[in-house]
Design a protein around this motif. Structure first.
Motif, PDB file in Angstrom:
ATOM      1  N   ASP A 143      35.118 -14.525 -18.418  1.00  0.00           N
ATOM      2  CA  ASP A 143      34.010 -13.949 -17.657  1.00  0.00           C
ATOM      3  C   ASP A 143      32.913 -15.000 -17.534  1.00  0.00           C
ATOM      4  O   ASP A 143      33.075 -16.143 -17.979  1.00  0.00           O
ATOM      5  CB  ASP A 143      33.501 -12.668 -18.314  1.00  0.00           C
ATOM      6  CG  ASP A 143      33.079 -12.882 -19.772  1.00  0.00           C
ATOM      7  OD1 ASP A 143      32.849 -14.057 -20.158  1.00  0.00           O
ATOM      8  OD2 ASP A 143      32.985 -11.897 -20.510  1.00  0.00           O
ATOM      9  N   GLU A 144      31.761 -14.620 -16.924  1.00  0.00           N
ATOM     10  CA  GLU A 144      30.712 -15.612 -16.681  1.00  0.00           C
ATOM     11  C   GLU A 144      30.147 -16.177 -17.981  1.00  0.00           C
ATOM     12  O   GLU A 144      29.859 -17.378 -18.074  1.00  0.00           O
ATOM     13  CB  GLU A 144      29.601 -14.975 -15.841  1.00  0.00           C
ATOM     14  CG  GLU A 144      30.015 -14.689 -14.402  1.00  0.00           C
ATOM     15  CD  GLU A 144      28.861 -14.231 -13.548  1.00  0.00           C
ATOM     16  OE1 GLU A 144      27.722 -14.159 -14.078  1.00  0.00           O
ATOM     17  OE2 GLU A 144      29.070 -13.953 -12.353  1.00  0.00           O
ATOM     18  N   LYS A 191      39.567 -12.764 -14.337  1.00  0.00           N
ATOM     19  CA  LYS A 191      38.225 -13.143 -13.881  1.00  0.00           C
ATOM     20  C   LYS A 191      38.211 -14.609 -13.436  1.00  0.00           C
ATOM     21  O   LYS A 191      38.950 -14.973 -12.540  1.00  0.00           O
ATOM     22  CB  LYS A 191      37.188 -12.833 -14.957  1.00  0.00           C
ATOM     23  CG  LYS A 191      37.204 -11.366 -15.408  1.00  0.00           C
ATOM     24  CD  LYS A 191      36.069 -11.024 -16.290  1.00  0.00           C
ATOM     25  CE  LYS A 191      36.167  -9.592 -16.811  1.00  0.00           C
ATOM     26  NZ  LYS A 191      36.448  -8.577 -15.811  1.00  0.00           N
TER      27      LYS A 191
END
Length: 856
Positions: A143-144, A191
């Motif tokens: 994820d980010e 993601k």
């Protein structure tokens, strides 16, 4: 421009000397031989960086191997040399070693494309921030927040490696973007994880063109510029597809793929045959599963000859520049086939070619056609890979099936095909028997596959799966009848027989030598038997097997530990004093045994350049009293100048010095016979003696090569290492007289013959020379001096050196002497036992037969 070039050259020379110093400390594969030969360090600067590095490389392999691979690697454009994928743990734990290895390649003019991962560092940072690493199918879900950590880690680790290389005078260019373009692999599931769609060669080629190593990360970007995380193994595979390099190497901290059930390193994987079963193993999961899958996908798009090596960083030079390689080798290989009739073979020419590797057929005793007709009359199963690099035939014409033929090419043995075939046979046959000649070079392999064996008249009967004592006794009885009646018409293996029958009566000379040793052996503390406890490190080879047999008959020695990576867990065959199981002792195990005082004598029967870590472990033992002895059979300490090691050739060196030594370097086989043959005439020599040496192929070891391929050796003689052979240097340094030595390998199994020409500084007759030798070696049990030329067939299996010939030319200014020695016995195992006896204060010849042959 000239000033700039001179400045660059000067900086490289300084960097080179720093590099050499660092590598002496960091790379165990390079022995102290180089330091002894080229110290002080100032002298190193007199040599070019390239030649210095090549000299170092010669310490891990033969000069032929190094020159062969350098020529091979420089035969293509620089960017096609190698893709090296570096695991993240390597940068954290072994950065100096990694930088040194890459610097070696750089200074020899090779430019690998280096791509590194950073998995462990990412996990550590995520855990520090309270984020649990999340994987699916071995792929990190990014994820980010995770991506921020990933990007930071990649940049930091990339800079660490580039900086470490530049400190060693290596130009390196960090390439953290611009190479991989990717789409989202599965945006919902993974993601910010990429699926590489294209690879740009431009940044990599520009780096190499500028004389800098390209150091890549596996970060990719979408066409719009979004950074995506890509598994480093996957990225390395994509690089390999684009550049098609000669070598693909994965460096990891384990040095290969470890079998999760046994804890052992897997030496080779043939994907076509083993992939499906391998992927079902419970321990093949996460990163390991993904790695194997990606390597399979990669190799499917490359030539079938391509392979991937997964190794430890310290084995990089060994993998690149030697035939033996290191770590785990993964190749496509071929799927095995099983046939039960000749009609099932589509290519009979291929079948006949495989049968022609059988010694019985190759020698002309039986034709391939007659053997094929024989198979038409009995039930059988034939096992092989598709190109029939290995062919095995099991006959089902008795109560106990017989493995009648097993014929393997060099590639078949080297690439583990024989193991795969034997495993397939074992699945089909719960019990099996087979017969092998004692001189078969793969005898130790057959021992490892059997549950029992019985030897007689030069043959060995092997079996497994036999529980009934009556059936076993019947099997042995039938075997004994066959070999006693010369009815054994078949032998499994890959070479013709080398066993010869003596055609003349021999004179056995009983000799005795007073060696200042204690005839009443001391009782050893910690041993219930009072015998000295011997640990043999590296027991798989021929020398190890001979030493085991001799210790089994020795009145004052017992084996307590036998170490072999390939045979771990197997029962030691040929040793009856106790039940010994092969182990794979590591450095920490050595320390523990030394600390506990469980070993009196350590015997290192390891290849050149390997034993130093074990010796260091013994000497660094906290509670070591220094009472244990170390005998090294390799060349690692034969050139020692520290005074810590004694050169163990009792007939020429001080027996008192050997008996008082803690560390003894066992001489080489060629070197032992040559020194004994030349030493008495050193004062009469007017120039460099010339030695023409020929050895049986057991001297080439068990790993398949042209030098132990009897099909290749048939009607042939192979010269090798035409100059600068390590034994040439050994002989010269010990005699204090420069010699010329040219080794050859012939088609017999064991035994060496030397024909030695010595120029004389005064006139001597043949009788004069013979008298000099008889006087010099009077009383030596293991040296025989005769008038006739000794034959190599007569020394095979004998424990000493035979000298003869002593022909002087008409001008009386040159003499030719012939010396013979068994390379496995007096050339190795027997000499080792002499040194053990002296070091432990036993009679020097305890456990050694007095069986030399004298002619004339």
């Amino acid at each position: 421009m000239i000033r700039k070039a001179a400045k660059l050259a000067a900086s490289r020379r300084v960097a080179s000397s720093v590099l050499m110093k660092k590598n002496f400390n960091n790379l165990s594969c390079f022995s102290s031989v180089f330091i002894n030969r080229y110290t002080p360090v100032v002298k190193i600067r007199e040599y070019s960086t390239r030649s210095t590095v090549i000299q170092l490389l010669n310490n891990i392999g033969s000069k032929r191997e190094v020159e062969q691979y350098l020529k091979y690697f420089t035969s293509v454009s620089q960017q096609q040399f190698a893709v090296i994928k570096v695991g993240g743990a390597i940068i954290t734990q072994q950065l100096p070693e990694l930088a040194s290895c890459l610097a070696f390649l750089y200074h020899v003019g090779l430019y690998p494309i280096v791509l590194h991962g950073t998995g462990p560092q990412i996990n550590e940072l995520l855990e520090n921030e309270g984020v649990e690493p999340d994987y699916s199918d071995g792929i990190r879900i990014t994820d980010e927040k995770t991506m921020a950590v990933v990007r930071k880690c990649f940049l930091e680790q990339n800079l660490k490696l580039v900086t470490a290389l530049e400190k060693l005078g290596v130009r390196a260019r960090p390439i953290t973007s611009g190479v991989f373009t990717a789409d989202y692999l599965d945006k919902e599931k993974y993601k910010l994880v990429g699926n590489i769609t294209s690879v740009s060669k431009i940044p990599v080629e520009a780096s190499i063109a500028a004389g800098a190593l390209p150091i890549l990360t596996s970060l990719a970007e979408t066409p719009s510029g979004q950074i995506l995380n890509v598994n480093a193994d996957v990225a390395a595979g994509e690089l390999a597809r684009v550049f098609e390099p000669l070598k693909i190497v994965y460096l990891n901290e384990k040095g290969g793929i470890i079998n999760g059930n046994t804890g052992e390193k897997i030496s080779a994987i043939n994907l076509d045959e083993e992939y499906d079963d391998l992927m079902k193993e419970s321990w093949v999961k996460y990163g390991t599963k993904l790695k194997i899958k990606e390597i399979k996908d990669l190799l499917m798009h490359l030539p079938r000859s391509s392979s991937v090596a997964i190794i430890d960083v310290n084995d990089l030079q060994k993998e690149l520049f030697t035939d033996s390689g290191a770590g785990t080798l993964i190749r496509r290989g071929y799927r095995l086939m099983i046939k039960s009739s000749l009609e099932e073979f589509a290519q009979t020419d291929l079948l006949r070619a495989a049968l022609n590797r059988d010694p019985e057929i190759a020698s002309g005793k039986k034709s391939a056609a007659s053997y094929l007709r024989e198979l038409e009359t009995i039930p059988f199963k034939a096992y092989g890979d598709e190109p029939l690099e290995v062919l095995a035939i099991v006959k089902e014409d008795g109560d106990i099936p017989t493995l009648d033929k097993l014929m393997g090419s060099k590639n078949g043995w080297l690439n583990n095909v024989t193991d795969n075939i034997f495993n397939a046979i074992k699945k089909d046959y719960p019990k099996l028997q087979w017969i092998v000649r004692e001189d078969d070079p793969n005898t130790s392999w057959y021992f490892s596959k059997s549950e029992g064996s019985y030897a007689k008249n030069g043959y060995i009967l092997f079996w497994y799966g036999l529980q009934d004592p009556q059936n076993l006794m019947k099997l042995i009885s039938n075997f004994s009848y066959k070999v006693s009646s010369n009815l054994t018409s078949t032998s499994i293996g890959s070479h013709p027989s080398s066993q010869q029958i003596r055609g003349y009566s021999t004179l056995i000379s009983k000799r005795c030598y007073s060696t200042q040793t204690n005839p009443n052996p001391p009782i050893r503390e910690g041993s219930n038997s009072g015998k000295s406890k011997v640990a043999l490190i590296g027991a798989r080879g021929f020398t190890g097997q001979n030493l085991i047999s001799m210790i089994d008959k020795h009145p004052y020695l017992e084996l307590t530990h036998v170490s072999s990576r390939e045979l771990k867990g197997q029962k030691l065959q040929g040793y009856d004093k106790s039940n010994i199981i092969y182990d794979n002792l590591q450095v920490e195990d050595i320390k523990k045994l030394e600390n506990a005082g469980e070993v009196d004598v350590w015997v290192m029967a390891l290849p050149n350049g390997v034993c130093k870590p074990f010796v260091d472990a013994i000497e660094s033992s906290k509670s070591s009293s220094g009472n244990s002895k170390i005998i090294d059979l390799s060349a690692d300490y034969r050139f020692d100048e520290t005074g810590e090691w004694i050169y163990g050739l009792p007939e020429l060196n001080s027996r008192v010095a050997i008996s008082n030594a803690r560390k003894i370097s066992n001489p080489g086989c060629y070197a032992t016979a040559a020194q004994i043959a030349i030493k008495p005439l050193v004062e009469f020599a007017s120039g460099r003696p010339s030695i023409f040496g020929v050895s049986g192929y057991s001297g080439a070891g068990t790993k398949p090569s042209p030098k132990n391929d009897v099909e290749f050796l048939s009607n042939n003689l192979i010269p090798y290492s035409l100059t600068d052979h390590i034994h040439e240097r050994e002989i010269s340094s010990q005699l204090g007289l420069e010699v010329c030595f040219t080794p050859h390998v012939a088609q017999w199994f064991q035994g060496i013959t030397h024909t030695i020409s010595i120029p004389l500084n005064k006139k001597l007759t043949s009788r004069d020379v013979r008298n000099i030798y008889q006087e010099r070696y009077a009383g030596e049990q293991l040296i025989s001096v005769g008038g006739e030329v000794p034959f190599v067939k007569d020394i095979s299996g004998k424990h000493g050196v035979v000298l003869g010939g002593f022909a002087v030319n008409a001008k009386q200014d040159r003499v030719v002497i012939v010396a013979t020695i068994d390379n496995l016995l007096k050339g190795a195992a027997t000499q080792c036992l002499q040194n053990i006896n002296l070091a432990m204060k036993y009679g020097e010849y305890e456990g050694i037969p007095d069986d030399l042959v004298i002619r004339g």
